[in-house]
Write an enzyme that holds these catalytic residues in place. Structure first.
Site, PDB file in Angstrom:
ATOM      1  N   ALA A   1       0.818  -1.229   0.000  1.00 57.15           N
ATOM      2  CA  ALA A   1       0.000   0.000   0.000  1.00 57.15           C
ATOM      3  C   ALA A   1       0.844   1.268   0.000  1.00 57.15           C
ATOM      4  O   ALA A   1       0.445   2.310  -0.527  1.00 57.15           O
ATOM      5  CB  ALA A   1      -0.936  -0.012   1.207  1.00 57.15           C
TER       6      ALA A   1
ATOM      7  N   ARG B   1      -2.205   0.268   7.493  1.00 57.62           N
ATOM      8  CA  ARG B   1      -1.663   0.336   8.872  1.00 57.62           C
ATOM      9  C   ARG B   1      -0.801   1.582   9.027  1.00 57.62           C
ATOM     10  O   ARG B   1      -0.437   2.208   8.041  1.00 57.62           O
ATOM     11  CB  ARG B   1      -0.827  -0.934   9.142  1.00 57.62           C
ATOM     12  CG  ARG B   1      -1.671  -2.205   9.078  1.00 57.62           C
ATOM     13  CD  ARG B   1      -0.853  -3.485   9.083  1.00 57.62           C
ATOM     14  NE  ARG B   1      -1.761  -4.602   8.812  1.00 57.62           N
ATOM     15  CZ  ARG B   1      -2.155  -4.957   7.584  1.00 57.62           C
ATOM     16  NH1 ARG B   1      -1.691  -4.315   6.525  1.00 57.62           N
ATOM     17  NH2 ARG B   1      -3.013  -5.934   7.371  1.00 57.62           N
TER      18      ARG B   1
ATOM     19  N   VAL C   1      -4.691  -3.488  -4.759  1.00 54.81           N
ATOM     20  CA  VAL C   1      -5.845  -3.846  -5.615  1.00 54.81           C
ATOM     21  C   VAL C   1      -6.300  -2.625  -6.417  1.00 54.81           C
ATOM     22  O   VAL C   1      -7.389  -2.602  -6.958  1.00 54.81           O
ATOM     23  CB  VAL C   1      -7.008  -4.368  -4.719  1.00 54.81           C
ATOM     24  CG1 VAL C   1      -6.639  -5.707  -4.089  1.00 54.81           C
ATOM     25  CG2 VAL C   1      -7.398  -3.362  -3.629  1.00 54.81           C
TER      26      VAL C   1
ATOM     27  N   HIS D   1      -3.617  -9.979  -4.493  1.00 56.75           N
ATOM     28  CA  HIS D   1      -4.899  -9.818  -3.779  1.00 56.75           C
ATOM     29  C   HIS D   1      -6.012  -9.384  -4.718  1.00 56.75           C
ATOM     30  O   HIS D   1      -7.001  -8.809  -4.284  1.00 56.75           O
ATOM     31  CB  HIS D   1      -4.744  -8.790  -2.633  1.00 56.75           C
ATOM     32  CG  HIS D   1      -3.884  -9.309  -1.515  1.00 56.75           C
ATOM     33  ND1 HIS D   1      -3.187  -8.479  -0.661  1.00 56.75           N
ATOM     34  CD2 HIS D   1      -3.568 -10.574  -1.147  1.00 56.75           C
ATOM     35  CE1 HIS D   1      -2.505  -9.230   0.208  1.00 56.75           C
ATOM     36  NE2 HIS D   1      -2.720 -10.501  -0.071  1.00 56.75           N
TER      37      HIS D   1
ATOM     38  N   CYS E   1     -19.636 -11.935 -10.222  1.00 55.84           N
ATOM     39  CA  CYS E   1     -20.972 -12.343  -9.759  1.00 55.84           C
ATOM     40  C   CYS E   1     -20.859 -13.629  -8.953  1.00 55.84           C
ATOM     41  O   CYS E   1     -20.286 -14.626  -9.418  1.00 55.84           O
ATOM     42  CB  CYS E   1     -21.887 -12.569 -10.970  1.00 55.84           C
ATOM     43  SG  CYS E   1     -23.469 -13.293 -10.501  1.00 55.84           S
TER      44      CYS E   1
ATOM     45  N   CYS F   1     -25.970  -8.536 -10.630  1.00 57.22           N
ATOM     46  CA  CYS F   1     -25.540  -9.008 -11.958  1.00 57.22           C
ATOM     47  C   CYS F   1     -26.658  -8.820 -12.974  1.00 57.22           C
ATOM     48  O   CYS F   1     -27.792  -9.259 -12.739  1.00 57.22           O
ATOM     49  CB  CYS F   1     -25.163 -10.481 -11.832  1.00 57.22           C
ATOM     50  SG  CYS F   1     -24.664 -11.233 -13.383  1.00 57.22           S
TER      51      CYS F   1
ATOM     52  N   THR G   1       5.653  -1.858   2.163  1.00 55.75           N
ATOM     53  CA  THR G   1       4.852  -2.915   2.771  1.00 55.75           C
ATOM     54  C   THR G   1       5.347  -3.239   4.181  1.00 55.75           C
ATOM     55  O   THR G   1       6.536  -3.261   4.433  1.00 55.75           O
ATOM     56  CB  THR G   1       4.844  -4.207   1.913  1.00 55.75           C
ATOM     57  OG1 THR G   1       4.044  -5.197   2.567  1.00 55.75           O
ATOM     58  CG2 THR G   1       6.239  -4.747   1.654  1.00 55.75           C
TER      59      THR G   1
HETATM   60  N1  APR Z   1       6.547   5.557   0.564  1.00 54.04           N
HETATM   61  C1  APR Z   1       7.007   4.333   0.943  1.00 54.04           C
HETATM   62  N2  APR Z   1       6.450   3.592   1.941  1.00 54.04           N
HETATM   63  C2  APR Z   1       5.375   4.124   2.558  1.00 54.04           C
HETATM   64  C3  APR Z   1       4.841   5.401   2.236  1.00 54.04           C
HETATM   65  C4  APR Z   1       5.472   6.125   1.184  1.00 54.04           C
HETATM   66  N3  APR Z   1       5.046   7.333   0.789  1.00 54.04           N
HETATM   67  N4  APR Z   1       3.778   5.650   3.061  1.00 54.04           N
HETATM   68  C5  APR Z   1       3.645   4.564   3.849  1.00 54.04           C
HETATM   69  N5  APR Z   1       4.606   3.664   3.566  1.00 54.04           N
HETATM   70  C6  APR Z   1       4.812   2.336   4.157  1.00 54.04           C
HETATM   71  C7  APR Z   1       4.473   2.218   5.632  1.00 54.04           C
HETATM   72  O1  APR Z   1       5.614   2.521   6.439  1.00 54.04           O
HETATM   73  C8  APR Z   1       4.105   0.721   5.737  1.00 54.04           C
HETATM   74  O2  APR Z   1       5.262  -0.073   5.978  1.00 54.04           O
HETATM   75  O3  APR Z   1       3.908   1.469   3.496  1.00 54.04           O
HETATM   76  C9  APR Z   1       3.558   0.390   4.359  1.00 54.04           C
HETATM   77  C10 APR Z   1       2.054   0.213   4.334  1.00 54.04           C
HETATM   78  O4  APR Z   1       1.775  -0.947   5.098  1.00 54.04           O
HETATM   79  P1  APR Z   1       0.309  -1.579   5.090  1.00 54.04           P
HETATM   80  O5  APR Z   1      -0.696  -0.503   5.183  1.00 54.04           O
HETATM   81  O6  APR Z   1       0.318  -2.698   6.075  1.00 54.04           O
HETATM   82  O7  APR Z   1       0.172  -2.163   3.606  1.00 54.04           O
HETATM   83  P2  APR Z   1       0.573  -3.585   3.066  1.00 54.04           P
HETATM   84  O8  APR Z   1       1.872  -4.040   3.639  1.00 54.04           O
HETATM   85  O9  APR Z   1       0.460  -3.508   1.601  1.00 54.04           O
HETATM   86  O10 APR Z   1      -0.620  -4.515   3.641  1.00 54.04           O
HETATM   87  C11 APR Z   1      -0.691  -5.826   3.140  1.00 54.04           C
HETATM   88  O11 APR Z   1      -2.813  -6.080   4.273  1.00 54.04           O
HETATM   89  O12 APR Z   1      -4.892  -5.301   4.806  1.00 54.04           O
HETATM   90  C12 APR Z   1      -4.208  -6.137   3.965  1.00 54.04           C
HETATM   91  O13 APR Z   1      -4.903  -6.818   1.839  1.00 54.04           O
HETATM   92  C13 APR Z   1      -4.373  -5.716   2.528  1.00 54.04           C
HETATM   93  O14 APR Z   1      -2.771  -5.891   0.729  1.00 54.04           O
HETATM   94  C14 APR Z   1      -2.960  -5.439   2.060  1.00 54.04           C
HETATM   95  C15 APR Z   1      -2.130  -6.245   3.042  1.00 54.04           C
HETATM   96 ZN    ZN Z   2     -24.537 -13.420 -12.531  1.00 54.23          ZN
END
Ligand code: APR
Ligand code: ZN
Length: 255
Positions: free
Chosen positions: A21, A33, A100, A116, A124, A150, A197
């Site tokens: 994310a 998070r 996503v 994901h 559907c 659908c 991440t």
């Molecule tokens: N540049 C780089 N890193 C960043 C930035 C930025 N501008 N802003 C935030 N971050 C880092 C945060 O420090 C954190 O480590 O991005 C990370 C986001 O972590 P999460 O929100 O946990 O995202 P992610 O690791 O993709 O979550 C995995 O959890 O909820 C499920 O399905 C959802 O795919 C997701 C999965």
């Molecule tokens: Zn259908």
């Protein structure tokens, strides 16, 4: 660190970017998070498949607010476009994303494994038909026809099945192809670049660890340390994805 990372990227015969994310935060999509993370405001249970099936309307309302109302405006940022550029230069061979939001594809990356799934498609639950979310006007749907149903015609009647975003809900299995291809990449990559991440969610979070176990080098880009930083990361480039990618690209162009 940039010099060393650029050298690794230039010399690696197979490089994979593993994104979360954080790479989309500078496009305006909040992370899950950490500071102003979505899970501070919304209950992750909304994204449990069992909750969705029991409370379809309520779950859809949250998803519309979090993602679909945003979706129209968000664009790929420099970090996404830099990865697409590196793919064209044959310096990145695949992207495995937990996101996503479709932003890697929008940025022009071709070899993207969406671990994901993807919110841009709806599926559907009755007939399995997949439709583009742009084919329905989610924001204009009046309450009695919400959540979206659908419209496929089977024989003389409309399916009317419940439509679900084609993203993987908690409790659902990972798309088979994305799963197998991602772990295949982990087994053969020489370099993994982790971007934005926390590494908190299985089984996605195992992929960089498998790559490390097979001898891959790990370069990590993140504003903060993650569950990887002190365990498998070889080079930690701390900062925002767009800034770090800008410095990295200029270093690569010097090598
Ligand atoms: N540049 C780089 N890193 C960043 C930035 C930025 N501008 N802003 C935030 N971050 C880092 C945060 O420090 C954190 O480590 O991005 C990370 C986001 O972590 P999460 O929100 O946990 O995202 P992610 O690791 O993709 O979550 C995995 O959890 O909820 C499920 O399905 C959802 O795919 C997701 C999965
Ligand atoms: Zn259908």
């Amino acid at each position: 660190m940039y010099k060393e990372s650029a050298k690794l990227i230039k010399e690696s015969r197979r490089t994979v970017a593993f994104t979360g994310a954080g790479i989309s935060v500078e496009s305006g999509i909040p992370p899950f998070r950490g500071e102003n993370g979505l899970w501070n405001k919304y209950d992750p249970a909304t994204f449990e498949i069992s909750y969705f099936l029991r409370n379809t309307k309520a779950s859809w309302e949250v998803m519309r607010d979090i993602f679909y109302n945003l979706f129209g405006q968000v664009k790929p940022n420099y970090a996404h476009t830099a990865l697409a550029q590196l793919e064209r230069q044959n310096l990145i061979h695949a992207i495995i994303t937990q996101n996503v939001d479709n932003l890697h594809t929008d940025a022009g990356s071709k070899n993207v494994y969406e671990f994901h799934g993807n919110l841009k498609k709806l599926v559907c639950l009755s007939c399995g038909a997949k439709i583009d979310v742009s084919d329905i006007s989610l924001t204009k749907i009046d309450s009695d026809s919400f959540p979206p149903k659908c419209q496929k015609v089977h024989g003389s009647s409309k399916c009317n099945g419940v439509l679900k975003p084609n993203a993987v809900f908690f409790g659902e299995s990972i798309p088979r192809d994305a799963y197998s291809k991602s772990f295949e990449e982990a087994n053969k990559a020489e370099l993994f670049i982790l971007i934005g991440t926390t590494g908190e969610v299985a089984p996605a979070n195992m992929i960089p660890r498998v790559a490390k176990g097979r001898g891959a080098k790990i370069v990590e880009i993140n504003t903060e340390s993650s569950s990887y930083t002190d365990s498998i990361t070889d080079i930690f480039l701390q900062g925002k994805a767009t800034e770090i990618m800008r410095n990295l690209i200029s270093e690569i162009n010097k090598v």
